[in-house]
Design a protein around this motif. Structure first.
Motif, PDB file in Angstrom:
ATOM      1  N   SER A 130       1.160  -1.047  -0.098  1.00 43.58           N
ATOM      2  CA  SER A 130      -0.310   0.344   0.277  1.00 43.58           C
ATOM      3  C   SER A 130       0.749   1.820   0.278  1.00 43.58           C
ATOM      4  N   ARG A 152       0.782   5.451   0.299  1.00 47.79           N
ATOM      5  CA  ARG A 152      -0.568   6.663   0.375  1.00 47.79           C
ATOM      6  C   ARG A 152       0.134   7.605  -0.483  1.00 47.79           C
ATOM      7  N   ARG A 205      -6.589   5.110  -1.926  1.00 46.66           N
ATOM      8  CA  ARG A 205      -5.730   3.866  -1.723  1.00 46.66           C
ATOM      9  C   ARG A 205      -4.915   3.254  -3.076  1.00 46.66           C
TER      10      ARG A 205
END
Length: 149
Positions: free
Chosen positions: A7, A9, A107
């Protein structure tokens, strides 16, 4: 062979504050999930699953309309963005509690090079966005027959 999706950000004005917070966490003990928190006012919880053919990403988007969700891929970066609209209701009385989150969200996930970006698909049902990320043919396990002579 296992694939990893990480992930990522988006940058925001609080980046330096987050860096300071991270440095303090390293010095005095960390909260394991803190490094993966996105900068959006709210962010959908996501589960990532993998089988032999694909990676599936499920994002929980309660109260979000499918037309308010955009999924894009660029340079092996899968991004889910959208907006949860605040529902206008009768607010003539007193508000005792206001806990639900609204606003824009984003996301991003770094995809491995072993996927087929041209065949990625997305569906939305009952507040769950499912993004199916097929593996490229060359990375799928293949059984090789053994012949006896």
């Amino acid at each position: 062979m296992s694939l990893f999706i990480t992930s990522r950000r988006p940058l925001d004005p609080f980046t330096n504050l987050r860096r300071l917070n991270s440095a303090l966490d390293e010095a005095f003990g960390t909260w394991p999930a803190a490094e993966n928190l996105p900068a959006s006012p709210w962010f959908p919880a996501c589960d990532v699953f993998e089988d032999k053919d694909a990676v599936k990403l499920l994002a929980e988007l309660p109260g979000v309309r499918p037309e308010d969700v955009k999924v894009s891929v660029e340079n092996n970066l899968l991004t889910i963005r959208g907006e949860k609209q605040q529902q206008s209701g009768d607010r003539s009385g007193r508000v005792h509690s206001f806990e639900r989150s609204y606003g824009q969200f984003e996301r991003s996930f770094t995809l491995p090079s072993t996927i087929d970006p041209d065949r990625i698909s997305a569906s939305f049902e009952h507040g769950i966005l499912t993004v199916t990320i097929p593996k490229a043919e060359r990375v799928r396990p293949r059984e090789i027959p053994v012949s006896a002579h």
